[in-house]
Design a protein around this motif. Structure first.
Motif, PDB file in Angstrom:
ATOM      1  N   ARG A  86       0.954  -1.306   0.035  1.00 36.13           N
ATOM      2  CA  ARG A  86      -0.015  -0.083  -0.010  1.00 36.13           C
ATOM      3  C   ARG A  86       0.871   1.138  -0.003  1.00 36.13           C
ATOM      4  O   ARG A  86       2.027   1.292   0.408  1.00 36.13           O
ATOM      5  N   GLU A 143       6.770   1.102  -6.231  1.00 37.17           N
ATOM      6  CA  GLU A 143       6.047   2.194  -5.992  1.00 37.17           C
ATOM      7  C   GLU A 143       6.790   3.746  -5.327  1.00 37.17           C
ATOM      8  O   GLU A 143       6.271   4.766  -5.355  1.00 37.17           O
ATOM      9  N   LEU A 188      -0.029   3.525  -6.326  1.00 37.46           N
ATOM     10  CA  LEU A 188      -0.877   2.391  -5.853  1.00 37.46           C
ATOM     11  C   LEU A 188      -1.740   3.388  -4.690  1.00 37.46           C
ATOM     12  O   LEU A 188      -2.352   2.940  -3.994  1.00 37.46           O
ATOM     13  N   ARG A 248      -5.000   2.514  -2.853  1.00 40.66           N
ATOM     14  CA  ARG A 248      -5.624   1.043  -3.279  1.00 40.66           C
ATOM     15  C   ARG A 248      -4.519   0.464  -2.596  1.00 40.66           C
ATOM     16  O   ARG A 248      -3.438   0.600  -2.197  1.00 40.66           O
ATOM     17  N   PHE A 300      -2.489  -3.435  -3.278  1.00 43.40           N
ATOM     18  CA  PHE A 300      -2.006  -4.724  -4.042  1.00 43.40           C
ATOM     19  C   PHE A 300      -2.231  -5.837  -3.259  1.00 43.40           C
ATOM     20  O   PHE A 300      -1.655  -5.838  -2.099  1.00 43.40           O
ATOM     21  N   VAL A 304      -6.225  -5.640  -7.107  1.00 39.58           N
ATOM     22  CA  VAL A 304      -5.914  -4.292  -6.629  1.00 39.58           C
ATOM     23  C   VAL A 304      -7.215  -3.750  -6.249  1.00 39.58           C
ATOM     24  O   VAL A 304      -7.955  -3.799  -6.909  1.00 39.58           O
TER      25      VAL A 304
END
Ligand SMILES: [Zn+2]
Length: 410
Positions: free
Chosen positions: A165, A222, A240, A243, A245, A256
């Motif tokens: 996250r 990320e 990301l 959301r 993963f 996701v």
């Protein structure tokens, strides 16, 4: 000392930079960014390996653990001899990262992110990467990043499952997305209970090297995106943030999902801004600090609330009201009890701790230094005055800034 780049195959092949074909990749941005990685276990190893290969050159590593034999099956940076010598994970990782890329500057900190890393250091990061294995550490990390306004990346692994996250202050928050069970566990940790808090060790979760690689890779990816905010804003990259993963390895599934909870009332969102700097170090005595701050803010009622812990002066035996001097922050009391043969086997209820939650003019131990009351180097103090809160950064007494940026000149 200026270091040359003796490893041309690392960042360039045949004189051509490897990542130059990535239209969005800004090498300068990646090379000059400060990135803190918290936790040097299986996930931390994978994150660090990837960040080093990507060309991140300024890393701060935080972990209080030493290398153990059980780490070796899933930690690319550790060797058998490191475990035999019980070396600190951050120190070993720093050495190995320099082998991967000698241009890397690493600042290894042996300590706990919850209490032993000053906000002055953390707020100079562009991104913080969490590779921790429990909720409490995530909660603390989130709180620090909110105060500093720094985005952070979280990864978690358990068996063949894992999640990643991204949290950006002002957009989403770890604490706002916790379920009722997690909140209950945390409220126990946060309560002002007069019982000594047992430091419930996070259970050892079964981990495979593969799940650590997958989740660590997503975290590193990320992180690199967070270093390219313009490219994310233009839609060249999608973060990301907001959301989660999720990867499941046993039957192979990935998802996701939305993870965007952001409650305006959440107390953790408090941004510490503006922050002013003063020449106070943690070697100053509490009385001197208090005097200095009351002069600075022209307020004889100035207070320094201890925001994340309490200072324990005494343990009291309920049976006969006997006082045992402790004189340390509450997070260090458990060890104090463990090390004292008289106290170690006492039942929990036999003791309570006498706590102080504020350094003000009535603080009974003005001769103690800030370090002795549990304030880490380069911390930011929150100062309550008659005209509101102020935030005061202590002096960088360990010269962290210099050690981070040695490589940047020239
Ligand atoms: Zn929140």
């Amino acid at each position: 000392m200026k270091k040359e780049r003796p490893n041309p195959t690392m960042l360039s092949l045949g004189g051509e930079e490897i990542f130059s074909q990535l239209s969005w990749f800004k090498r300068d941005r990646v090379e000059t960014a400060n990135v803190m990685v918290v936790g040097c276990g299986a996930l931390g190893n994978e994150v660090l390996k990837n960040l080093a290969l990507f060309g991140v050159e300024h890393l701060v590593l935080v972990d209080f653990d030493t290398v153990e034999p059980s780490n070796l099956t899933r930690s690319i940076l550790f060797r058998e001899a490191d475990a035999a010598d019980r070396r600190a994970k951050v120190v070993v990782a720093a050495e190995r990262l320099r082998e991967i890329n000698p241009a890397i500057e690493v600042l290894p900190l042996v300590g706990d992110i919850c209490h032993e890393v000053g906000l002055g250091l953390l707020r100079r990061m562009q991104v913080v990467v969490g590779c921790v294995d429990n909720r409490w550490a995530r909660y603390c990390l989130n709180r620090l990043c909110m105060r500093a306004g720094i985005p952070w990346v979280d990864g978690g692994i358990d068996g063949l499952e894992g999640t990643a996250r991204v949290f950006v202050p002002g957009k989403n928050c770890y604490a706002c997305n916790l379920g009722p069970e997690a909140l209950k566990e945390l409220s126990y940790r946060l309560s002002c209970s007069d019982v000594i808090r047992r430091n419930e060790q996070a259970g050892r979760v079964p981990t495979t090297p593969v799940i650590a690689s997958i989740i660590g890779a997503v975290e590193a990816q990320e992180t690199i995106k967070l270093l390219h905010p313009d490219e994310v804003a233009r839609g060249e990259l999608t973060s990301l943030c907001g959301r989660m993963f999720y990867y499941e390895g046993q039957h192979l599934g990935t998802r996701v999902v939305e993870f965007a909870g952001y409650d305006e009332e959440c107390p953790v969102h408090e941004r510490w801004d503006p922050i002013e700097t003063m020449d106070i170090t943690t070697q100053w005595r509490v009385g001197e600090v208090w005097q200095r701050l009351s002069e600075r803010f022209e307020d004889p009622t100035v207070e320094i609330p201890l925001r994340d812990y309490r200072f324990v002066d005494d343990l009291v035996l309920r049976e006969d009201d006997r006082h045992i001097p402790v004189m340390r922050p509450d997070y260090a009391v458990e060890r104090f009890v463990e090390e004292d043969a008289r106290l170690r086997y006492l039942p929990f209820q036999a003791l309570y701790q006498h706590e102080i939650d504020c350094l003000d003019r009535n603080f009974p131990y003005p001769e103690l230094t800030l370090a002795q009351v549990g304030i880490p180097a380069w911390e930011v103090l929150s100062v309550r005055t008659a005209h509101g809160m102020h935030y005061v950064e202590l002096a960088d007494e360990d010269r962290y800034a210099e050690r981070l940026s040695q490589n940047r000149e020239g």
